[in-house]
Design a protein around this motif. Structure first.
Motif, short mmCIF file in Angstrom:
data_model
loop_
_atom_site.label_atom_id
_atom_site.label_comp_id
_atom_site.label_asym_id
_atom_site.label_seq_id
_atom_site.Cartn_x
_atom_site.Cartn_y
_atom_site.Cartn_z
N ASP A 60 -41.98 58.55 39.28
CA ASP A 60 -40.71 58.19 39.91
C ASP A 60 -39.76 57.49 38.95
O ASP A 60 -38.54 57.70 38.98
CB ASP A 60 -40.96 57.30 41.13
N ASN A 61 -40.31 56.62 38.08
CA ASN A 61 -39.44 55.92 37.12
C ASN A 61 -38.73 56.89 36.20
O ASN A 61 -37.53 56.73 35.90
CB ASN A 61 -40.27 54.93 36.30
N TYR A 62 -39.46 57.90 35.74
CA TYR A 62 -38.86 58.88 34.83
C TYR A 62 -37.79 59.70 35.55
O TYR A 62 -36.74 60.02 34.97
CB TYR A 62 -39.94 59.79 34.25
N GLN A 63 -38.03 60.05 36.81
CA GLN A 63 -37.02 60.78 37.57
C GLN A 63 -35.78 59.93 37.81
O GLN A 63 -34.65 60.41 37.69
CB GLN A 63 -37.61 61.24 38.90
N ASN A 64 -35.99 58.66 38.11
CA ASN A 64 -34.85 57.77 38.33
C ASN A 64 -34.06 57.53 37.06
O ASN A 64 -32.83 57.41 37.09
CB ASN A 64 -35.34 56.44 38.91
N VAL A 65 -34.77 57.45 35.92
CA VAL A 65 -34.08 57.22 34.64
C VAL A 65 -33.18 58.41 34.31
O VAL A 65 -32.01 58.23 33.94
CB VAL A 65 -35.11 56.99 33.51
N THR A 66 -33.70 59.61 34.43
CA THR A 66 -32.96 60.80 33.98
C THR A 66 -31.99 61.33 35.01
O THR A 66 -31.04 62.04 34.66
CB THR A 66 -33.95 61.91 33.60
N GLN A 67 -32.19 61.02 36.29
CA GLN A 67 -31.36 61.60 37.34
C GLN A 67 -30.49 60.59 38.09
O GLN A 67 -29.43 60.97 38.60
CB GLN A 67 -32.24 62.36 38.34
N GLY A 68 -30.92 59.36 38.17
CA GLY A 68 -30.17 58.40 38.99
C GLY A 68 -29.78 57.13 38.27
O GLY A 68 -29.52 56.11 38.92
N TYR A 69 -29.72 57.16 36.95
CA TYR A 69 -29.37 55.96 36.18
C TYR A 69 -28.24 56.32 35.24
O TYR A 69 -28.47 56.81 34.12
CB TYR A 69 -30.60 55.47 35.41
N PRO A 70 -26.98 56.11 35.64
CA PRO A 70 -25.82 56.58 34.87
C PRO A 70 -25.78 56.16 33.41
O PRO A 70 -25.33 56.95 32.57
CB PRO A 70 -24.63 55.99 35.66
N PRO A 71 -26.20 54.93 33.04
CA PRO A 71 -26.10 54.56 31.61
C PRO A 71 -27.03 55.32 30.69
O PRO A 71 -26.86 55.27 29.47
CB PRO A 71 -26.44 53.06 31.61
N PHE A 72 -28.04 56.02 31.25
CA PHE A 72 -29.07 56.60 30.38
C PHE A 72 -28.51 57.66 29.45
O PHE A 72 -28.76 57.61 28.23
CB PHE A 72 -30.20 57.19 31.22
#
Length: 272
Positions: A40-52
């Motif tokens: 889930d962390n990886y999905q949130n980083v790449t899909q739901g975290y604008p600064p990434f």
């Protein structure tokens, strides 16, 4: 004699690295027990975290500039200084001086150079460019500062390698009618393969772990976002999302290993 440093490296480098990989699959705030959440962390980083993605792009750009501009420039300086021109020791000291400075101090120095009202560049040119405040400009301005330090380091590495090249190789190439460029690329440069490996590893690490200089300038915001800053903000910030920050750290580790392993595999194949 090797046991003690191996133990220290394992405890302070490989141990935390492996722990970060494990924590990247959890939700943990550093106080309560970690909760396993899979990828889930990886999905949130790449899909739901604008600064990434802006940070990812800036890291790739940082690495590209160091590899394609700063590193060749350091090699060029090493070639020139290897010819024992007049004042070689002086020039070596001048070009190497930025290397002994921390990146945080380099950031402070270039803040003075780039200052909008009192900076050296704007006073000399008469312009009013906001070098560090304009998100379309500041990444390039900071890359100049980072390259200023990186060039001297690469110069010393290549200069050490060139000093170890047997002069008989140059003499043999000259007898065969090879020009300076042919001698370097066909004879000298292949002998620098061990140095090239070191330079590649150092450059990849420098390009991807960049943190100090942008954090000093504006804490890695407004166009200066980097993955290392996102890791710090998530792990040490008010939210203290250690699992989430660890996922970004693992992504950064994988990117580093892709460059390094690919080059090493190609080098070993050529050796075979």
């Amino acid at each position: 004699m090797l046991g003690v440093p191996a133990l220290v490296v394992s405890a302070f480098i490989w141990g935390p690295a492996l722990a970060s990989v494990g924590l990247s699959f959890t939700r943990w705030n550093g106080i309560t027990d970690p909760v396993f959440i899979g990828v889930d962390n990886y999905q949130n980083v790449t899909q739901g975290y604008p600064p990434f993605w802006p940070a990812f792009r800036n890291n790739v750009l940082w690495l590209a500039v160091l590899l394609l501009i700063a590193t060749p420039l350091g090699l060029l300086l090493a070639i020139v200084l290897d010819r024992e021109i007049r004042g070689t020791r002086f020039y070596q000291s001048i070009f190497y001086l930025p290397v002994v400075l921390s990146l945080a101090l380099v950031g402070f120095i270039w803040q003075l150079v780039y200052s909008t009202e009192q900076g050296l560049i704007n006073n000399l040119t008469g312009s009013g460019v906001n070098w560090l405040g304009d998100p379309d400009v500041n990444i390039w301005a900071v890359l100049v500062a980072a390259s200023w330090r990186h060039v001297g380091y690469i110069m010393v590495l290549y200069l050490a390698g060139l000093k170890g090249v047997d002069n008989s190789l140059r003499e043999a190439a000259a007898l065969d009618g090879a020009g300076p460029a042919q001698t370097f690329f066909k004879v000298i440069f292949p002998t620098l393969k061990p140095i090239n490996v070191v330079v590649l590893v150092v450059t990849v690490i420098e390009g991807l772990r960049a943190f100090d200089i942008v954090y000093v300038i504006n804490k890695g915001t407004n166009g200066l976002e980097l993955l290392s800053v996102l890791i710090t903000n998530n792990i040490l910030g008010e939210a203290s999302r250690i699992g989430f920050g660890s996922a970004i750290a693992v992504i950064l580790l994988v990117i580093s290993l892709v460059f390094i392993i690919t080059y090493l595999v190609q080098t070993l194949r050529r050796d075979d």
